[in-house]
Scaffold this motif. Structure first.
Motif, PDB file in Angstrom:
ATOM      1  N   GLU A  34      26.376  75.115  55.620  1.00 31.75           N
ATOM      2  CA  GLU A  34      25.345  74.674  56.571  1.00 31.75           C
ATOM      3  C   GLU A  34      24.016  75.400  56.367  1.00 31.75           C
ATOM      4  O   GLU A  34      22.997  74.957  56.879  1.00 31.75           O
ATOM      5  N   THR A  35      24.027  76.488  55.561  1.00 29.25           N
ATOM      6  CA  THR A  35      22.767  77.167  55.263  1.00 29.25           C
ATOM      7  C   THR A  35      22.162  76.670  53.951  1.00 29.25           C
ATOM      8  O   THR A  35      21.109  77.139  53.527  1.00 29.25           O
ATOM      9  N   GLY A  36      22.836  75.740  53.281  1.00 32.66           N
ATOM     10  CA  GLY A  36      22.304  75.176  52.042  1.00 32.66           C
ATOM     11  C   GLY A  36      22.869  75.816  50.781  1.00 32.66           C
ATOM     12  O   GLY A  36      22.532  75.401  49.675  1.00 32.66           O
ATOM     13  N   VAL A  37      23.721  76.838  50.910  1.00 37.32           N
ATOM     14  CA  VAL A  37      24.294  77.519  49.739  1.00 37.32           C
ATOM     15  C   VAL A  37      25.380  76.643  49.107  1.00 37.32           C
ATOM     16  O   VAL A  37      26.267  76.151  49.809  1.00 37.32           O
ATOM     17  N   LYS A  38      25.276  76.450  47.769  1.00 35.76           N
ATOM     18  CA  LYS A  38      26.248  75.605  47.064  1.00 35.76           C
ATOM     19  C   LYS A  38      27.208  76.457  46.249  1.00 35.76           C
ATOM     20  O   LYS A  38      26.810  77.436  45.632  1.00 35.76           O
ATOM     21  N   PRO A  74      36.676  71.830  57.542  1.00 33.23           N
ATOM     22  CA  PRO A  74      35.373  72.300  58.055  1.00 33.23           C
ATOM     23  C   PRO A  74      34.164  71.682  57.348  1.00 33.23           C
ATOM     24  O   PRO A  74      33.225  72.384  56.999  1.00 33.23           O
ATOM     25  N   ILE A  75      34.177  70.373  57.125  1.00 34.56           N
ATOM     26  CA  ILE A  75      32.995  69.678  56.605  1.00 34.56           C
ATOM     27  C   ILE A  75      32.593  68.652  57.657  1.00 34.56           C
ATOM     28  O   ILE A  75      33.441  67.903  58.138  1.00 34.56           O
ATOM     29  N   ASP A  76      31.322  68.647  58.029  1.00 37.93           N
ATOM     30  CA  ASP A  76      30.869  67.633  58.980  1.00 37.93           C
ATOM     31  C   ASP A  76      29.546  67.024  58.550  1.00 37.93           C
ATOM     32  O   ASP A  76      28.921  67.473  57.590  1.00 37.93           O
ATOM     33  N   ALA A  77      29.146  65.964  59.242  1.00 32.23           N
ATOM     34  CA  ALA A  77      27.846  65.324  59.052  1.00 32.23           C
ATOM     35  C   ALA A  77      27.077  65.510  60.350  1.00 32.23           C
ATOM     36  O   ALA A  77      27.585  65.177  61.412  1.00 32.23           O
ATOM     37  N   PRO A 108      21.180  70.656  55.539  1.00 31.41           N
ATOM     38  CA  PRO A 108      21.887  69.549  54.904  1.00 31.41           C
ATOM     39  C   PRO A 108      22.559  68.649  55.947  1.00 31.41           C
ATOM     40  O   PRO A 108      23.070  69.145  56.948  1.00 31.41           O
ATOM     41  N   MET A 109      22.529  67.339  55.709  1.00 30.57           N
ATOM     42  CA  MET A 109      23.156  66.413  56.656  1.00 30.57           C
ATOM     43  C   MET A 109      24.673  66.610  56.636  1.00 30.57           C
ATOM     44  O   MET A 109      25.308  66.661  57.676  1.00 30.57           O
ATOM     45  N   THR A 110      25.247  66.719  55.434  1.00 37.77           N
ATOM     46  CA  THR A 110      26.691  66.911  55.319  1.00 37.77           C
ATOM     47  C   THR A 110      26.927  68.296  54.734  1.00 37.77           C
ATOM     48  O   THR A 110      26.338  68.637  53.713  1.00 37.77           O
ATOM     49  N   ALA A 111      27.761  69.098  55.379  1.00 39.84           N
ATOM     50  CA  ALA A 111      27.894  70.500  54.962  1.00 39.84           C
ATOM     51  C   ALA A 111      29.246  71.081  55.347  1.00 39.84           C
ATOM     52  O   ALA A 111      29.905  70.624  56.285  1.00 39.84           O
ATOM     53  N   TRP A 112      29.621  72.115  54.594  1.00 41.40           N
ATOM     54  CA  TRP A 112      30.772  72.975  54.930  1.00 41.40           C
ATOM     55  C   TRP A 112      30.308  73.940  56.019  1.00 41.40           C
ATOM     56  O   TRP A 112      29.281  74.611  55.855  1.00 41.40           O
ATOM     57  N   VAL A 113      31.035  73.983  57.118  1.00 42.81           N
ATOM     58  CA  VAL A 113      30.653  74.841  58.237  1.00 42.81           C
ATOM     59  C   VAL A 113      31.446  76.138  58.128  1.00 42.81           C
ATOM     60  O   VAL A 113      32.664  76.149  58.311  1.00 42.81           O
ATOM     61  N   ASN A 114      30.739  77.219  57.813  1.00 42.54           N
ATOM     62  CA  ASN A 114      31.405  78.509  57.605  1.00 42.54           C
ATOM     63  C   ASN A 114      32.129  78.968  58.873  1.00 42.54           C
ATOM     64  O   ASN A 114      31.667  78.742  59.983  1.00 42.54           O
ATOM     65  N   ASP A 115      33.235  79.619  58.655  1.00 42.74           N
ATOM     66  CA  ASP A 115      34.018  80.230  59.741  1.00 42.74           C
ATOM     67  C   ASP A 115      34.639  79.216  60.707  1.00 42.74           C
ATOM     68  O   ASP A 115      35.064  79.583  61.796  1.00 42.74           O
ATOM     69  N   ARG A 116      34.664  77.950  60.324  1.00 45.50           N
ATOM     70  CA  ARG A 116      35.342  76.970  61.181  1.00 45.50           C
ATOM     71  C   ARG A 116      36.761  76.784  60.648  1.00 45.50           C
ATOM     72  O   ARG A 116      36.946  76.523  59.460  1.00 45.50           O
ATOM     73  N   PRO A 117      37.790  76.929  61.491  1.00 42.71           N
ATOM     74  CA  PRO A 117      39.156  76.757  60.979  1.00 42.71           C
ATOM     75  C   PRO A 117      39.460  75.296  60.646  1.00 42.71           C
ATOM     76  O   PRO A 117      38.749  74.391  61.083  1.00 42.71           O
ATOM     77  N   THR A 118      40.495  75.097  59.863  1.00 45.85           N
ATOM     78  CA  THR A 118      41.058  73.763  59.698  1.00 45.85           C
ATOM     79  C   THR A 118      41.827  73.455  60.983  1.00 45.85           C
ATOM     80  O   THR A 118      42.612  74.286  61.448  1.00 45.85           O
ATOM     81  N   LYS A 119      41.560  72.307  61.567  1.00 45.01           N
ATOM     82  CA  LYS A 119      42.256  71.931  62.805  1.00 45.01           C
ATOM     83  C   LYS A 119      43.131  70.710  62.509  1.00 45.01           C
ATOM     84  O   LYS A 119      42.678  69.770  61.858  1.00 45.01           O
ATOM     85  N   ILE A 120      44.356  70.787  62.962  1.00 46.59           N
ATOM     86  CA  ILE A 120      45.324  69.744  62.617  1.00 46.59           C
ATOM     87  C   ILE A 120      45.929  69.187  63.895  1.00 46.59           C
ATOM     88  O   ILE A 120      46.535  69.925  64.677  1.00 46.59           O
ATOM     89  N   ALA A 121      45.738  67.888  64.121  1.00 46.71           N
ATOM     90  CA  ALA A 121      46.301  67.221  65.304  1.00 46.71           C
ATOM     91  C   ALA A 121      47.572  66.484  64.898  1.00 46.71           C
ATOM     92  O   ALA A 121      47.579  65.791  63.875  1.00 46.71           O
TER      93      ALA A 121
END
Ligand code: FE2
Length: 482
Positions: free
Chosen positions: A310-314, A234-237, A247-260
């Motif tokens: 994604e809200t800027g919290v580190k 759950p990290i995107d740009a 933030p341009m690059t951030a951890w997106v809260n509540d997004r699952p890990t998706k595995i293809a």
């Protein structure tokens, strides 16, 4: 005139840039270089030439600097060179930083428009007779395997012209290299990734475009004998989020890990998707198939300190410490069936197997770990560990509180073929000095301490990935003939 760098955790201490290139023909060695150790050891990492335009910095943003150590006849030579991409040459000419951080066009000098942000700073590998400096946002960069002279981007005959993984996999049974390109259409384009198979001679055998549900940093992927696995953490740009002040690059809260999961020789139509709880996972130890299941031993955590949310919290390193975990995935299951267990809970950075067995079952994990260094800024990994994933036994060496050790890489003994038969080496910056060392261990007796400590007469800043190629290996002979 180059301006001083500002204070930043990744620009000070064991990360402080040295900003020079050197040649050392015969380094001083404490101990003995064994007769059956001969080959070449590479290390890549960030070495920023200039401070950023934003007054901020990120460890992943520095210009690539490659170190090469040639080992043989009981001697070790060393050389380091920047990866001289178009970005590097433009900025050196200008005498200042021109590109935005991570290539952000919103903060760049307009002169960079249409030019590629390529630092080549993350990994350094031999394949197809070439030395390739890799970062995941741009094509591979060719270097001379010995002089490290930059030879230009490798576009594979015009087939691979966008992104290239920093962690391609070589199947040592065939010599083929498997690769991905993430975010191939840029941060504003369609969400797709590219999957490539590159023959041992460097020609492309297969390339496949795979639609993905959203953008994600895909720092690694998995390969087994029959499958390729694309984990999306759950990290995107997101440039649109940046334009709104986030933030341009951030951890997106509540997004699952998706595995293809896709058969190695499959197409996008064969991809099956699985979901799991949010995980940070940039590096696997090794992945293989057993009883129809995919076994993935990975360094993972439940969050990350590398980027804010994604809200800027580190978060802090302590909140998001990685451990060695085993994911078991049933590719035939109808549901998202993933089992996770912790193999070893040490604070781990980069786990590595005996590379010759990549994609096949292995038991030994070599890694740099942090035992007790907590300086509140950016702690180095102060120890190295061999962990036996079958017996659960630890075999480690502590360099001392405050030391900073890089990736611990297995180096096969000349003529040896058994797993972990040989040596292991790491670049380490001791806590009490201005120098660094290449510390060489017997692979299955790390606790005995280094058998050789190669003295480097300056501090090598902490970096990313290392690879060792034995002089009797196919990859070495192809790239470094005679
Ligand atoms: Fe990496």
């Amino acid at each position: 005139m180059a301006q001083p760098f500002f204070d930043h955790p990744y620009l000070s201490g064991h990360h402080q840039p040295v900003r020079f290139e050197a040649d050392a023909p015969d380094l001083i060695v404490h101990g003995e270089i064994p007769d059956d150790l001969a080959g070449i050891f590479y290390r890549n990492g960030p070495e920023p030439l200039y401070p950023t335009r934003e007054g901020d910095y990120h460890w992943f943003d520095g210009d690539g600097m490659v170190y090469v150590f040639e080992i043989g006849d009981g001697r070790v030579s060393m050389r380091n060179r920047w990866v001289k991409t178009e970005k590097f040459l433009m900025e050196r000419e200008a005498g200042k930083r021109l590109f935005g951080m991570f290539g952000n066009p919103m903060t760049a000098d307009p002169i960079t428009q249409g030019k590629r942000y390529n630092t080549g700073n993350t990994n350094i590998i031999l394949h197809g007779g070439q030395l390739l400096a890799l970062m995941e946002g741009a094509p591979a960069v060719k270097l001379d395997p010995r002089t490290l002279e930059t030879l230009g981007e490798e576009h594979y005959g015009g087939v691979i012209t966008t992104t290239f993984s920093a962690h391609p996999k070589v199947d040592h049974a065939t010599g083929e290299m498997f690769n991905i390109g993430a975010m191939i259409n840029g941060p504003m384009g369609a969400a797709e990734l590219r999957y490539d198979v590159i023959r041992s001679d460097g020609s492309v055998r297969k390339t496949e475009i795979i639609p993905v549900p959203h953008m994600a940093l895909m720092h690694t992927f998995f390969l087994t004998e029959n499958y390729v696995v694309f984990p999306m953490i759950p990290i995107d740009a997101d440039l649109q989020r940046f334009m709104k002040g986030g933030p341009m690059t951030a951890w997106v809260n509540d997004r699952p890990t998706k595995i293809a999961i896709m058969p190695r020789e499959g197409t996008a139509a064969d991809v099956r998707w699985f979901e799991y709880e949010p995980r940070h996972m940039f590096h696997e130890l090794n992945v293989w198939e057993e009883d129809g299941k995919i076994i993935a031993d990975v360094a993972a955590a439940n969050g990350t300190a590398l980027f804010p949310d994604e809200t800027g919290v580190k978060k802090t390193h302590g909140d998001t410490q990685q451990s060695l975990r085993r994911w078991t995935i049933d590719p035939g299951a109808n549901t998202a069936l993933i089992k996770e267990e912790t193999l070893n809970d040490r604070d781990i950075q980069f786990p590595r197997p005996d590379d010759r067995l990549m994609t096949r079952k292995t038991r030994h994990s070599f890694a740099n770990i942090n035992l007790n260094s907590r300086d509140g800024r950016v702690e180095g990994m102060d120890a190295v560990l061999r962990y036996d994933t079958v017996s659960g036994t630890e075999d480690y060496w502590h360099f001392g509180t405050g030391a900073a050790a890089g990736e611990l890489v297995f180096a096969p003994r000349l003529g040896g073929t058994d797993e972990a038969d040989g040596y292991a080496m790491t670049l380490v910056h001791p806590a009490d000095g201005g120098n660094s060392e290449l510390a060489i261990f017997v692979a299955q007796d790390i606790a005995a301490g280094p058998i050789a400590r190669v003295q480097i007469p300056f501090r090598v800043p902490s970096g990313f990935h290392c690879n060792y190629y034995s002089a009797d290996s196919a990859l070495y002979r192809q790239a470094i003939p005679g």
